[in-house]
Design an enzyme around this catalytic site. Structure first.
Site, PDB file in Angstrom:
ATOM      1  N   GLY A 287      -9.225  -3.554 -11.333  1.00  0.00           N
ATOM      2  CA  GLY A 287      -8.641  -2.239 -11.559  1.00  0.00           C
ATOM      3  C   GLY A 287      -7.810  -2.197 -12.820  1.00  0.00           C
TER       4      GLY A 287
ATOM      5  N   TYR B 128      -5.014   3.401   4.303  1.00  0.00           N
ATOM      6  CA  TYR B 128      -4.474   2.763   3.102  1.00  0.00           C
ATOM      7  C   TYR B 128      -3.287   1.864   3.441  1.00  0.00           C
ATOM      8  CZ  TYR B 128      -2.114   2.358  -1.439  1.00  0.00           C
ATOM      9  OH  TYR B 128      -1.482   1.890  -2.560  1.00  0.00           O
TER      10      TYR B 128
ATOM     11  N   ALA C 118      -4.356  -1.276   5.081  1.00  0.00           N
ATOM     12  CA  ALA C 118      -4.925  -2.214   4.109  1.00  0.00           C
ATOM     13  C   ALA C 118      -3.829  -2.919   3.325  1.00  0.00           C
ATOM     14  CB  ALA C 118      -5.869  -1.481   3.155  1.00  0.00           C
TER      15      ALA C 118
END
Length: 256
Positions: free
Chosen positions: A20, A163, A166
């Site tokens: 990323g 999210y 995670a």
């Protein structure tokens, strides 16, 4: 906005892989490691901003960063990307697992397919990128892995349950990887940013009132910028943190 001024000599010429790394926090990390003279490869699915970043840094860095276009949901593509980075720079000695997608979603509307898709972006690649770099890192005599989690899972935020699950999972994975890879000379730590003002955040979710409320809760009374994550990451990646592993560094301006 902070300016990264510290130099970590052991990062010079070191092979670094960032997931990323083409925008937001990742772009700041790519630029930060490149400024240390590292051999940086970065993975991203967003092609245009990533190529623009690589082109911009090519003329100003000791080593031009290598952009590798990859969908991290594809485990075979992760292996290919790691192989490409290592063919160019040698065994990865620093892995930064930064890639994430923090879409908001409603619990009562959430499907199993959405949950799996979310974790295929936010959690699974952290494990499998670490797995892919581990053999080369072990053979090279060690290295460092820095995983980006988030303070969001600590704050009881209700608008992104997949999210936050995670991001909590990344902490457990960090500790497990540290235990497994420590005997091979590999340190594994995590960084938990606060609310960082990336362009994505500002476009989608930042309001004047929301930002003011967050800053009011922080000890340091200014917005957190992507560049603020560079120093903590460089520190954990370098020999300056030689006996630090299995830890989570919170970088949120003192909100927690």
């Amino acid at each position: 906005m902070s300016e990264q001024t510290a130099t970590f000599p052991d990062l010079k010429d070191k092979a670094v892989l960032i997931t990323g790394g083409g925008s937001g926090i990742g772009a700041a990390l790519t630029e930060g490691f490149a400024a240390q003279g590292a051999r940086v490869a970065f993975i991203d699915i967003a092609e245009a901003p990533s190529r623009a970043l690589a082109d911009r840094l090519a003329g100003t860095s000791r080593h031009a960063p290598l952009f590798i276009h990859t969908d991290l949901k594809d485990l075979e593509a992760i292996s290919r990307a790691v192989a490409q980075a290592e063919a160019a720079h040698g065994p990865t000695r620093v892995l930064v697992n930064n890639a994430a997608l923090d879409d908001r979603h409603e619990l009562l509307d959430m499907t199993g397919e959405y949950w799996d898709e979310n974790h295929a972006i936010n959690l699974r690649p952290v494990a499998f990128t670490a797995k892919a770099v581990a053999p080369g890192m072990i053979a090279a005599g060690g290295g460092t892995i820095v995983n980006f989690t988030s303070t969001s899972y600590m704050l009881n935020i209700g608008s992104m349950p997949a999210y936050t699950a995670a991001k909590a999972g990344i902490v457990g994975l960090t500790k497990g990887l540290a235990g497994r890879l420590g005997p091979d000379g590999i340190r594994v730590n995590a960084i938990a940013p606060g609310w960082v003002m990336t362009e994505r955040q500002k476009e989608l979710w930042v309001t004047e009132e929301g930002l003011a409320a967050m800053i009011d809760r922080q000890c340091l009374k200014r917005a957190i910028e992507p560049e603020d994550m560079v120093g903590p990451c460089l520190f954990l990646a370098s020999g300056a943190s030689a006996m630090i592993t299995a830890q989570v560094l919170i970088a949120d301006g003192g909100m927690m």
